[in-house]
Design a protein around this motif. Structure first.
Motif, mmCIF file in Angstrom:
data_model
loop_
_atom_site.group_PDB
_atom_site.id
_atom_site.type_symbol
_atom_site.label_atom_id
_atom_site.label_comp_id
_atom_site.label_asym_id
_atom_site.label_seq_id
_atom_site.Cartn_x
_atom_site.Cartn_y
_atom_site.Cartn_z
ATOM 1 N N TYR A 39 0.866 -1.190 0.000
ATOM 2 C CA TYR A 39 0.000 0.000 0.000
ATOM 3 C C TYR A 39 0.900 1.235 0.000
ATOM 4 O O TYR A 39 1.162 1.832 1.047
ATOM 5 N N GLU A 58 -12.455 6.443 4.146
ATOM 6 C CA GLU A 58 -11.497 6.036 3.121
ATOM 7 C C GLU A 58 -11.187 4.548 3.253
ATOM 8 O O GLU A 58 -10.191 4.170 3.848
ATOM 9 N N LYS A 87 -10.271 2.524 1.008
ATOM 10 C CA LYS A 87 -9.180 2.051 0.134
ATOM 11 C C LYS A 87 -7.859 2.002 0.902
ATOM 12 O O LYS A 87 -6.951 1.269 0.527
ATOM 13 N N ARG A 90 -9.966 -5.540 4.184
ATOM 14 C CA ARG A 90 -10.062 -4.276 4.926
ATOM 15 C C ARG A 90 -11.170 -4.282 5.991
ATOM 16 O O ARG A 90 -11.014 -3.687 7.058
#
Ligand code: SIN
Ligand code: FE2
Length: 212
Positions: A109, A138, A140, A183
């Motif tokens: 990431y 967020e 992502k 996630r």
């Protein structure tokens, strides 16, 4: 206990799609991180937050960064001001941010920009029930989670609360990064076993970095 890995460089263990454990990755900077925790806590003290349901959490928490995770009567939120001190949360120490960026990058990431760091403090018996980190807009961005002090059993499941759980021991200096497909995976910490760690005594600290 004899630590067979004391002189071993950090190594990676895949955990789930998008998730990896960077074993001992924070060992070299652990003393600096613990100093940073003490500085943050001198300004925004650890406190046991009360959930909207009226339950006092066993884990004591504080924050640093632009915003901090906190609770109020209505739910969970990220706020720029510590509701207890009515001051802004302390700035994120440079050593914290540097480690978080490096770990996110190593886990795949590369453009992580954390604006919040939640600091959890576990005394013996403290636990964190199975939950998803879903208060961030967020999604992502990954979560970068740093363990310091006493070891704890980390549970890592799936998207559904009743998905099977993996259980991994997280030790001083271990970093877990989860994002992408994992996630929103459920996770938690089993009740901390009593013990003594040279860096933290009978405590475990955890730093979780997020881009909110
Ligand atoms: C968390 O889920 O916020 C913390 C996990 C941990 O303490 O390792
Ligand atoms: Fe979490």
């Amino acid at each position: 206990m004899l630590d067979l890995f004391a002189d071993t460089p950090p190594w990676q263990e895949p955990l789930a799609p998008g998730a990896v454990i960077l074993r001992r990755r924070a060992l070299a900077c652990a003393a600096e991180l613990i100093e940073g925790i003490e500085e943050v806590a001198a300004r925004s003290p650890f406190r046991q937050m009360v959930t909207p349901g009226g339950y006092t959490m066993s884990v004591a928490m504080t924050n640093c960064g632009d915003v901090g995770w906190t609770t109020d009567m209505h739910g969970y939120l990220y706020a720029p001001v510590d509701p207890q001190t009515r001051q802004h949360w302390p700035a994120m120490p440079l050593a914290f941010r540097t480690l978080a960026l490096e770990c996110a990058n190593e886990a795949g990431y590369p453009s992580f920009q954390p604006d919040a760091c939640l600091i959890n403090r576990y005394a013996p018996g403290a636990k964190l029930s199975l939950h998803q980190d879903k208060d961030e807009k967020e999604l992502k961005a990954p979560i970068v989670s740093v363990s310091l002090g006493l070891p704890a059993v980390f549970q890592f499941g799936g998207l559904k609360r009743n998905d099977p759980l993996m259980r991994v021991l997280l030790e001083h200096g271990d970093v877990v990064v989860w994002g992408g497909a994992s996630r929103l995976f459920y996770h938690g910490i089993q009740p901390l076993k009593d013990g003594h760690h040279p860096a933290t005594g009978n405590l475990r600290y955890n730093l979780t970095f997020r881009h909110t």
